[in-house]
Design an enzyme around this catalytic site. Sequence first.
Site, PDB file in Angstrom:
ATOM      1  N   ALA A   1      10.071  -0.545   2.940  1.00 48.11           N
ATOM      2  CA  ALA A   1       9.376  -0.917   4.175  1.00 48.11           C
ATOM      3  C   ALA A   1       9.908  -0.118   5.359  1.00 48.11           C
ATOM      4  CB  ALA A   1       9.542  -2.412   4.438  1.00 48.11           C
ATOM      5  N   TYR A  28      12.701   7.284  14.837  1.00 48.38           N
ATOM      6  CA  TYR A  28      12.512   7.303  13.390  1.00 48.38           C
ATOM      7  C   TYR A  28      13.602   8.138  12.710  1.00 48.38           C
ATOM      8  CZ  TYR A  28      10.024   7.931   8.930  1.00 48.38           C
ATOM      9  OH  TYR A  28       9.671   7.966   7.605  1.00 48.38           O
ATOM     10  N   ALA A  79      11.774  11.280  26.249  1.00 50.90           N
ATOM     11  CA  ALA A  79      11.630  11.085  27.696  1.00 50.90           C
ATOM     12  C   ALA A  79      10.646   9.972  28.027  1.00 50.90           C
ATOM     13  CB  ALA A  79      11.182  12.389  28.357  1.00 50.90           C
ATOM     14  N   ASN A  80       9.734   9.674  27.088  1.00 51.73           N
ATOM     15  CA  ASN A  80       8.732   8.623  27.303  1.00 51.73           C
ATOM     16  C   ASN A  80       8.988   7.373  26.454  1.00 51.73           C
ATOM     17  OD1 ASN A  80       7.296  10.428  29.001  1.00 51.73           O
ATOM     18  ND2 ASN A  80       6.304  11.351  27.198  1.00 51.73           N
ATOM     19  N   ASP A 133       8.794 -11.166   6.425  1.00 54.10           N
ATOM     20  CA  ASP A 133       9.189 -10.216   7.467  1.00 54.10           C
ATOM     21  C   ASP A 133      10.644  -9.855   7.202  1.00 54.10           C
ATOM     22  OD1 ASP A 133       9.978  -8.826   9.716  1.00 54.10           O
ATOM     23  OD2 ASP A 133       9.244 -10.310  11.157  1.00 54.10           O
ATOM     24  N   LEU A 187       7.845  11.055  22.589  1.00 51.30           N
ATOM     25  CA  LEU A 187       8.928  11.903  23.065  1.00 51.30           C
ATOM     26  C   LEU A 187      10.012  11.025  23.683  1.00 51.30           C
ATOM     27  CD1 LEU A 187       6.948  14.820  24.768  1.00 51.30           C
ATOM     28  CD2 LEU A 187       8.043  14.825  22.523  1.00 51.30           C
ATOM     29  N   ARG A 203       0.842  -1.206   0.000  1.00 49.16           N
ATOM     30  CA  ARG A 203       0.000   0.000   0.000  1.00 49.16           C
ATOM     31  C   ARG A 203       0.873   1.251   0.000  1.00 49.16           C
ATOM     32  NH1 ARG A 203      -0.717  -2.618   4.677  1.00 49.16           N
ATOM     33  NH2 ARG A 203      -2.809  -3.241   4.028  1.00 49.16           N
ATOM     34  N   GLY A 204       0.225   2.410  -0.103  1.00 48.31           N
ATOM     35  CA  GLY A 204       0.899   3.696   0.056  1.00 48.31           C
ATOM     36  C   GLY A 204       2.028   3.927  -0.925  1.00 48.31           C
TER      37      GLY A 204
END
Length: 445
Positions: free
Chosen positions: A288, A352, A297-298, A260, A295, A216-217
């Site tokens: 892919a 990312y 920190a999280n 995969d 964030l 897709r996309g």
Amino acid sequence: MTDTYLNLVNAAPFAGVAKRLGLPRPVELRRYRPGAPLVDGPVLLVGTGAGAQELADELLGWDLDVVRHHRPKQRLGAIVLVLDDVTDPTALSAPVLAAAEALRDLRPGGRVVTLSRPAADTTDPAMAAARRGVEGLLRSLAHELRGGATGNGILVRDGLPVTVTSVVGALRFLLSGRSAFVDGQFLTVVDGQGTPDPDADRPLTGKVAVVTGAARGIGAAIARTLHRDGAHVIAVDVPAAGEALAGVANELGGTALQLDITAPDAGERILAHARDRHGRLDVVVHNAGITRDKLLANMDAARWDSVIAVNIAAQLRMNEQFLASDVFGAGGRIVSLASTSGIAGNRGQTNYAASKAGVMGMVAATAGLMPAGATVNAVAPGFIETEMTARIPFATREVARRLNSLQQGGRPTDVAEAIAFLASDAAGGITGQTLRVCGQNLVGA
């Protein structure tokens, strides 16, 4: 995804209102259509060196209307500024101002392309200043162009004529509708590798290409564009996307491989599939990828590690397997998807951005490991209209669309067109580079 604002400001009475209020006025871009002219109007070629005349002769061989001097009110499809012989910043004045006189007559969707030499190829301060000056003026000019026109440059390594195959191929790409969302960018031709495409409209005829994340996309758009250009496509995606993957493969008369890519033997399975069905593998597109935004920190290990595993570690492992195999041979092409997030960063995307910056580092280093005649490059999309960006809150999405010189989002096909060019024979002298497909995004380098 429809850009409602773009449609409104190009229709009465909203167009007049937008103009009076000084609102952004994006226009529909000139994109590639089979059978359409390469350039919509005459091409003004400016330059005084021997290379300029040689390039003019090359363009005349494409049945283009090439002019060396602009006549007032002569509507132009493109301006090509050949500055390969500049040795001092003062030498820029005459050719640049000659081109400037013609800018008001550039048609909507027109193209401005500079040809110059890399500053890094000289130790002469004045020459380096002139060469780097070309880069600054082109990027600034690209911000000034309107009506869907774009400005881009080609850097030709010292010692190479401006008419080598990959320079000519890059020029054809940048003049054409295939480069609609490429703006303010430079392609560097590093050597004389590359052979002319046998068919300008189907440059990948007979090639065997694998596209990961093809269900897709952007991945599906890449698969369709490579097929349109003549390639036999192997569409790869995870088993969970099997139905959509089969649909894309069947549409293109290709084959589907559920896989995969983080599996240790993913590259070997792709090679075996290509060998069994086609006897070879010519083009690999690493599309892919996943996001797991948070964030820093999280951030937790699961989010961080999964993004690194899919977006960069899998590519590194598969590339090692491809380069060790005689199935992927001389003249092969690897093109990876990077992102402008890896260049400028993006809030909440440290994982990312690290993975996509890693892709750019990977292709730069892998270039020296490729077999003779083979290349590896990356394409870095900016804001592209996809299902993912459609889920962005309305106000945020509208701002993101307008933060580039073309004042709109790109389409998946814009990314695909750049990949198809880098996969072609004509791009054989371009390797280790990242080409941004972002409409000259105003954030980042």
